[in-house]
Design a protein around this motif. Structure first.
Motif, PDB file in Angstrom:
ATOM      1  N   LEU A   1     -15.349   2.030  -1.267  1.00  0.00           N
ATOM      2  CA  LEU A   1     -15.497   1.626   0.136  1.00  0.00           C
ATOM      3  C   LEU A   1     -14.135   1.640   0.801  1.00  0.00           C
ATOM      4  N   ASN A   2     -14.158   1.742   2.111  1.00  0.00           N
ATOM      5  CA  ASN A   2     -12.920   1.692   2.877  1.00  0.00           C
ATOM      6  C   ASN A   2     -13.086   0.565   3.893  1.00  0.00           C
ATOM      7  N   VAL A   3     -12.589  -0.611   3.512  1.00  0.00           N
ATOM      8  CA  VAL A   3     -12.766  -1.797   4.334  1.00  0.00           C
ATOM      9  C   VAL A   3     -11.446  -2.072   5.054  1.00  0.00           C
ATOM     10  N   ALA A   4     -11.471  -1.956   6.360  1.00  0.00           N
ATOM     11  CA  ALA A   4     -10.259  -2.157   7.163  1.00  0.00           C
ATOM     12  C   ALA A   4      -9.100  -1.319   6.601  1.00  0.00           C
ATOM     13  N   GLY A   5      -9.415  -0.080   6.233  1.00  0.00           N
ATOM     14  CA  GLY A   5      -8.374   0.824   5.743  1.00  0.00           C
ATOM     15  C   GLY A   5      -7.946   0.546   4.310  1.00  0.00           C
ATOM     16  N   HIS A   6      -8.574  -0.414   3.651  1.00  0.00           N
ATOM     17  CA  HIS A   6      -8.226  -0.700   2.257  1.00  0.00           C
ATOM     18  C   HIS A   6      -9.331  -0.204   1.357  1.00  0.00           C
ATOM     19  N   ARG A   7      -8.904   0.392   0.267  1.00  0.00           N
ATOM     20  CA  ARG A   7      -9.840   0.977  -0.661  1.00  0.00           C
ATOM     21  C   ARG A   7     -10.338  -0.074  -1.631  1.00  0.00           C
ATOM     22  N   ILE A   8     -11.648  -0.223  -1.732  1.00  0.00           N
ATOM     23  CA  ILE A   8     -12.220  -1.204  -2.655  1.00  0.00           C
ATOM     24  C   ILE A   8     -13.362  -0.535  -3.409  1.00  0.00           C
TER      25      ILE A   8
ATOM     26  N   VAL B   1      -0.947  11.717  16.041  1.00  0.00           N
ATOM     27  CA  VAL B   1      -1.128  12.415  14.771  1.00  0.00           C
ATOM     28  C   VAL B   1      -2.074  11.603  13.884  1.00  0.00           C
ATOM     29  N   ASP B   2      -3.253  12.190  13.613  1.00  0.00           N
ATOM     30  CA  ASP B   2      -4.238  11.580  12.719  1.00  0.00           C
ATOM     31  C   ASP B   2      -3.978  12.184  11.352  1.00  0.00           C
ATOM     32  N   THR B   3      -3.415  11.376  10.453  1.00  0.00           N
ATOM     33  CA  THR B   3      -2.901  11.889   9.189  1.00  0.00           C
ATOM     34  C   THR B   3      -3.830  11.529   8.036  1.00  0.00           C
ATOM     35  N   TRP B   4      -4.374  12.528   7.369  1.00  0.00           N
ATOM     36  CA  TRP B   4      -5.206  12.276   6.182  1.00  0.00           C
ATOM     37  C   TRP B   4      -4.363  12.434   4.928  1.00  0.00           C
ATOM     38  N   TRP B   5      -4.438  11.442   4.079  1.00  0.00           N
ATOM     39  CA  TRP B   5      -3.820  11.533   2.753  1.00  0.00           C
ATOM     40  C   TRP B   5      -4.314  10.352   1.941  1.00  0.00           C
TER      41      TRP B   5
ATOM     42  N   GLU C   1      -8.457   5.834   7.464  1.00  0.00           N
ATOM     43  CA  GLU C   1      -9.904   6.034   7.527  1.00  0.00           C
ATOM     44  C   GLU C   1     -10.160   6.940   8.718  1.00  0.00           C
ATOM     45  N   PRO C   2     -11.375   7.470   8.800  1.00  0.00           N
ATOM     46  CA  PRO C   2     -11.675   8.302   9.966  1.00  0.00           C
ATOM     47  C   PRO C   2     -11.543   7.469  11.243  1.00  0.00           C
ATOM     48  N   ILE C   3     -10.931   8.049  12.257  1.00  0.00           N
ATOM     49  CA  ILE C   3     -10.829   7.335  13.531  1.00  0.00           C
ATOM     50  C   ILE C   3     -11.927   7.861  14.456  1.00  0.00           C
TER      51      ILE C   3
ATOM     52  N   TRP D   1       0.859  -1.198   0.000  1.00  0.00           N
ATOM     53  CA  TRP D   1       0.000   0.000   0.000  1.00  0.00           C
ATOM     54  C   TRP D   1       0.884   1.232   0.000  1.00  0.00           C
ATOM     55  N   VAL D   2       0.274   2.380  -0.270  1.00  0.00           N
ATOM     56  CA  VAL D   2       1.088   3.598  -0.364  1.00  0.00           C
ATOM     57  C   VAL D   2       1.745   3.945   0.971  1.00  0.00           C
ATOM     58  N   THR D   3       1.084   3.615   2.073  1.00  0.00           N
ATOM     59  CA  THR D   3       1.690   3.914   3.376  1.00  0.00           C
ATOM     60  C   THR D   3       3.020   3.190   3.518  1.00  0.00           C
TER      61      THR D   3
ATOM     62  N   GLY E   1     -15.401  10.737   5.316  1.00  0.00           N
ATOM     63  CA  GLY E   1     -15.395   9.499   4.532  1.00  0.00           C
ATOM     64  C   GLY E   1     -15.657   9.781   3.061  1.00  0.00           C
ATOM     65  N   ARG E   2     -15.658   8.726   2.261  1.00  0.00           N
ATOM     66  CA  ARG E   2     -15.764   8.860   0.811  1.00  0.00           C
ATOM     67  C   ARG E   2     -17.159   9.334   0.401  1.00  0.00           C
ATOM     68  N   VAL E   3     -17.195  10.101  -0.661  1.00  0.00           N
ATOM     69  CA  VAL E   3     -18.476  10.532  -1.210  1.00  0.00           C
ATOM     70  C   VAL E   3     -18.751   9.853  -2.554  1.00  0.00           C
TER      71      VAL E   3
ATOM     72  N   GLY F   1     -12.328  13.040  -3.333  1.00  0.00           N
ATOM     73  CA  GLY F   1     -13.401  12.062  -3.166  1.00  0.00           C
ATOM     74  C   GLY F   1     -13.865  11.882  -1.736  1.00  0.00           C
ATOM     75  N   ASP F   2     -13.453  12.792  -0.843  1.00  0.00           N
ATOM     76  CA  ASP F   2     -13.870  12.698   0.562  1.00  0.00           C
ATOM     77  C   ASP F   2     -14.779  13.869   0.929  1.00  0.00           C
ATOM     78  N   GLY F   3     -15.655  13.622   1.895  1.00  0.00           N
ATOM     79  CA  GLY F   3     -16.437  14.699   2.494  1.00  0.00           C
ATOM     80  C   GLY F   3     -15.806  15.102   3.817  1.00  0.00           C
TER      81      GLY F   3
ATOM     82  N   GLY G   1       0.682   7.459  15.634  1.00  0.00           N
ATOM     83  CA  GLY G   1       0.029   7.987  14.434  1.00  0.00           C
ATOM     84  C   GLY G   1      -1.075   7.060  13.964  1.00  0.00           C
ATOM     85  N   THR G   2      -2.005   7.625  13.203  1.00  0.00           N
ATOM     86  CA  THR G   2      -3.063   6.818  12.610  1.00  0.00           C
ATOM     87  C   THR G   2      -3.340   7.304  11.192  1.00  0.00           C
ATOM     88  N   VAL G   3      -3.770   6.393  10.341  1.00  0.00           N
ATOM     89  CA  VAL G   3      -4.043   6.693   8.933  1.00  0.00           C
ATOM     90  C   VAL G   3      -4.953   5.643   8.307  1.00  0.00           C
TER      91      VAL G   3
HETATM   92  C1  WT7 Z   1      -8.655   7.293   1.539  1.00  0.00           C
HETATM   93  C2  WT7 Z   1      -7.373   7.036   0.816  1.00  0.00           C
HETATM   94  C3  WT7 Z   1      -3.242   7.224   2.930  1.00  0.00           C
HETATM   95  C4  WT7 Z   1      -2.815   5.879   3.148  1.00  0.00           C
HETATM   96  C5  WT7 Z   1      -3.859   4.865   3.435  1.00  0.00           C
HETATM   97  C6  WT7 Z   1      -5.088   4.893   2.574  1.00  0.00           C
HETATM   98  C7  WT7 Z   1      -9.271   7.658   3.749  1.00  0.00           C
HETATM   99  C8  WT7 Z   1      -7.021   8.075   4.812  1.00  0.00           C
HETATM  100  C9  WT7 Z   1      -7.583   9.148   6.610  1.00  0.00           C
HETATM  101  C10 WT7 Z   1      -7.722   9.851   7.849  1.00  0.00           C
HETATM  102  C11 WT7 Z   1     -10.027   9.955   7.469  1.00  0.00           C
HETATM  103  C12 WT7 Z   1      -8.755   8.882   5.877  1.00  0.00           C
HETATM  104  C13 WT7 Z   1      -9.883   8.742   2.877  1.00  0.00           C
HETATM  105  C14 WT7 Z   1      -8.983   8.761   1.670  1.00  0.00           C
HETATM  106  N1  WT7 Z   1      -8.372   8.204   4.765  1.00  0.00           N
HETATM  107  N2  WT7 Z   1      -6.544   8.640   5.924  1.00  0.00           N
HETATM  108  N3  WT7 Z   1      -6.671  10.133   8.625  1.00  0.00           N
HETATM  109  N4  WT7 Z   1      -8.967  10.233   8.232  1.00  0.00           N
HETATM  110  N5  WT7 Z   1      -9.976   9.286   6.311  1.00  0.00           N
HETATM  111  O1  WT7 Z   1      -4.807   5.266   1.250  1.00  0.00           O
HETATM  112  O2  WT7 Z   1      -6.110   3.570  -0.044  1.00  0.00           O
HETATM  113  O3  WT7 Z   1      -5.432   5.753  -1.087  1.00  0.00           O
HETATM  114  O4  WT7 Z   1      -7.219   5.652   0.673  1.00  0.00           O
HETATM  115  O5  WT7 Z   1      -8.551   6.812   2.874  1.00  0.00           O
HETATM  116  O6  WT7 Z   1     -11.179   8.365   2.524  1.00  0.00           O
HETATM  117  O7  WT7 Z   1      -9.612   9.241   0.509  1.00  0.00           O
HETATM  118  P1  WT7 Z   1      -5.870   5.020   0.131  1.00  0.00           P
END
Ligand code: WT7
Length: 649
Positions: A521-528, A414-418, A392-394, A313-315, A515-517, A500-502, A388-390
């Motif tokens: 889907l974001n299943v266990a932090g994985h985008r599907i 640190v709650d990191t969005w990217w 999905e919304p925590i 994954w990108v992380t 979360g996504r608009v 793509g997020d609200g 740190g956390t990344v």
């Molecule tokens: C989507 C990106 C970035 C690496 C892991 C996921 C959601 C990610 C957060 C956060 C709320 C988050 C968003 C985003 N997301 N971090 N801290 N708070 N939502 O990478 O598979 O490209 O997914 O993950 O919805 O668009 P990804």
């Protein structure tokens, strides 16, 4: 959006505040809040960070922005591997530990920066001996073993863009990604350990490669024990890494790369059935991942840093390999499951290695919460100083648990969005500066500008998250499909990026990502993508039509619910539901396995024939049904809702 009204209200009335502990702030890499104002001249700010790296030749321009295409540090020349490895060899970091690795069975390997340099040089020479040249794509399908990092760095060293495919993806998913990138070499392993058994990576790779005419060589790292069964190696195509490595030396010069040369392609799910190959380049990417690693994770030379993400994954790209190694950190890497041999494994690793900075996903935190504090408290976690956390919304409850049980109430979070597309962290607290709030990613990183917009592009208090200025680690295009790049990210507003997020602001201007608009889907932090799962379902002979939505899940955040109509009006049963779940897991990978399947005689559609996923989402979430007046036959959805509720109890 994934939040319902009540959850949203609860979130925005969150009143707890956590200021950086004075001692932490005093020693922090960044402790002066004026960094935000200073970064208003964002080009100068990023150029300052670029200057921290080693360049073979200085850039001509910091940014050339022809929306939606950016060129950062154009004319500059550098090599990412040189910056992550060679750059550290002349000083005291030479003999510092770069990598501390632990296999699931408990085996350990560690590498100083000097040793890493030799491993990577050797790996690069092996790739060269297979004919890999600058610009050639290399696919990587490996478990979390040191060779995964060596392989990525070796590709960077010789200028061959890598495409890492998560080891949990199916042979078909791997084949699609290999073919799309037109990779000629695949690096895999004979297996990797997960919950006490080996995942048959080589066997999966063989099934994939059968569909990949462009693959000339398969390089196999010995990990899983297949080495004892040489019959599985295809003569002329497959090579054991250790055999080729024995025949090359460990000195390989780093290619001189342009700042805008491609570093890697990484596939991620979108709203169609076909994953997108996100393209990242060299100079801007490394500048941002290095800057954010240093400042968001507050990395100092004596830190022991552990990001639990997989390199698939990108992380794993940005915050296991490139960012921390560019910063000269000591990186912990673990191969296996968090609950093997018991649910305390992560905390045992933290204790054994003295981990100081720990970065994981909310879904993992919620699993730990469920497993119970006793698995944590039997280990000494006093070395930890930052969390740190990344992904999905925590939820505030998980944040508070993380703070109290893992962080001992002393570690900033640190709650990191990217995103895969942003390459590096975009919205986050700075741990020595920001007063945090449980559940909020706080504010854009210095130099980043984000706003909340509506469809008309007007600023609002709640709406679409938008990035209104280019940033160095932004994706440059979608591999082979620039039109899709324009359409997906840049067509909603002029010159403004749509992630793509609200999101919503609270009264103090803190950002809360909701979360996504879109149909992701974001299943266990994985985008599907819902479409990917739907295409997999309709491939099955029994299925006529399928619609996939997310449903709230206590640990995974979201789980997959599928509504399915069958061929010839056939009635479904539990056996078929189990078969379809297995079919999807086999087609995409276990992460895409639906949690619930509901057979339906009909799906709710508009008069023009479009499936109303929103209503299916309401059903799966147990919410009151939204507006049904545009439906061709409102009775369909009502009867589905009753059946779903009867089934789920
Ligand atoms: C989507 C990106 C970035 C690496 C892991 C996921 C959601 C990610 C957060 C956060 C709320 C988050 C968003 C985003 N997301 N971090 N801290 N708070 N939502 O990478 O598979 O490209 O997914 O993950 O919805 O668009 P990804």
């Amino acid at each position: 959006m994934t939040h319902d009204r009540a959850a949203l209200d609860a979130l925005l009335t969150e009143k707890r505040r956590f200021a950086p502990p004075a001692e932490f702030a005093a020693a922090a890499v960044v402790s002066d809040p004026s960094v935000y104002e200073r970064a208003e001249d964002f080009e100068a700010f990023w150029a300052g960070w670029a200057g921290e790296l080693d360049w073979f030749e200085e850039w001509d321009t910091v940014l050339e922005w022809n929306p939606p295409h950016a060129r950062w540090f154009d004319g500059g020349k550098l090599n990412v591997c040189h910056n992550c490895v060679d750059r550290h060899l002349d000083g005291p970091r030479r003999d510092r530990t770069a990598l501390l690795w632990e296999g699931e069975p408990g085996d350990r390997r560690s590498f100083t920066y000097a040793e890493l340099s030799r491993e990577v040089g050797r790996f690069a020479n092996v790739l060269r001996s297979l004919g890999v040249r600058k610009g050639d794509r290399v696919a990587i399908y490996l478990p979390m073993i040191p060779e995964a990092a060596f392989a990525m760095l070796a590709c960077a060293r010789i200028g061959a863009p890598h495409s890492v495919v998560f080891g949990g993806f199916s042979p078909d998913s791997l084949a699609d990604r290999i073919n799309d990138a037109e990779a000629g070499v695949l690096i895999t392993a004979d297996g990797g350990w997960r919950r006490g058994t080996t995942v048959p990576l080589k066997a999966n790779a063989d099934r994939a490669v059968a569909r990949c005419p462009g693959i000339e060589h398969v390089l196999v790292v010995a990990r899983g024990g297949l080495k004892d069964h040489p019959a599985d190696m295809v003569d002329g195509r497959d090579h054991w890494y250790h055999e080729l490595a024995a025949g090359v030396d460990d000195d390989c010069p780093a290619e001189v790369m342009d700042a805008e040369d491609i570093l890697y392609i990484l596939y991620t799910s979108g709203t169609t059935g076909k994953p997108k190959g996100v393209v990242h380049t060299t100079g801007g990417y490394l500048t941002q991942v290095h800057a954010t690693t240093r400042t968001v994770f507050d990395l100092k030379d004596d830190d022991i840093y552990w990001c639990t993400a997989d390199v698939g994954w990108v992380t794993g790209h940005s915050y296991v390999v490139y960012g921390p190694l560019a910063a000269g950190a000591t990186v912990v890497m673990y191969e296996g499951a968090p609950d093997w041999p018991d649910r305390g494994r992560f905390w045992k690793i933290c204790e054994d290695y003295g981990v100081t900075v720990f970065y994981t996903a909310p879904t993992a935190i919620r699993a730990f919460m469920q497993w119970g504090e006793e698995w944590v408290t039997r280990h000494d976690l006093t070395s930890l100083r930052l969390l740190g956390t990344v992904g999905e919304p925590i939820n505030p409850e998980a944040w508070m648990w993380y703070h109290r049980v893992i962080g001992g109430e002393r570690c900033p979070i640190v709650d990191t969005w990217w995103q895969t597309e942003t390459g590096g962290i975009m919205i986050t607290p700075l741990p020595g500066v920001t007063q945090t709030r449980p559940g909020s990613a706080c504010r854009p990183f210095p130099g980043i500008e984000a706003r909340l917009l509506n469809d008309a592009g007007e600023e609002v208090d709640a709406g679409y998250l938008a990035v209104t200025r280019p940033w160095p680690s932004m994706l440059r295009t979608i591999w082979g499909d620039d039109q899709r790049y324009r359409d997906t990210y840049w067509s909603r507003w002029d010159g403004v990026y749509f992630p793509g997020d609200g999101a919503k602001y609270d009264e103090d201007g803190y950002l809360w990502i909701l979360g996504r608009v879109d149909d992701v889907l974001n299943v266990a932090g994985h985008r599907i993508g819902t479409m990917e799962v739907e295409s997999a379902l309709v491939e099955h002979a029994a299925v006529a039509e399928a619609a996939v939505v997310g449903k709230t899940h206590a640990v995974k955040g979201q789980a997959i619910a599928a509504f399915v109509t069958l061929m010839g009006g056939r009635e479904g049963d539990e056996d078929l539901a189990a078969e379809l779940k297995k079919h999807v897991a086999g087609a995409i990978g276990p992460i895409a396995r639906p949690e619930a399947i509901l057979f339906a005689a009909d799906l709710p559609k508009t008069r023009s024939g479009k499936i109303m996923r929103r209503l299916l989402g309401d059903i799966a979430a147990g919410r009151a049904l939204g507006d049904t007046t545009t439906l061709a036959d409102p009775a369909v959805v009502q009867s589905l809702k009753e059946r779903y509720e009867a089934k789920e109890g």
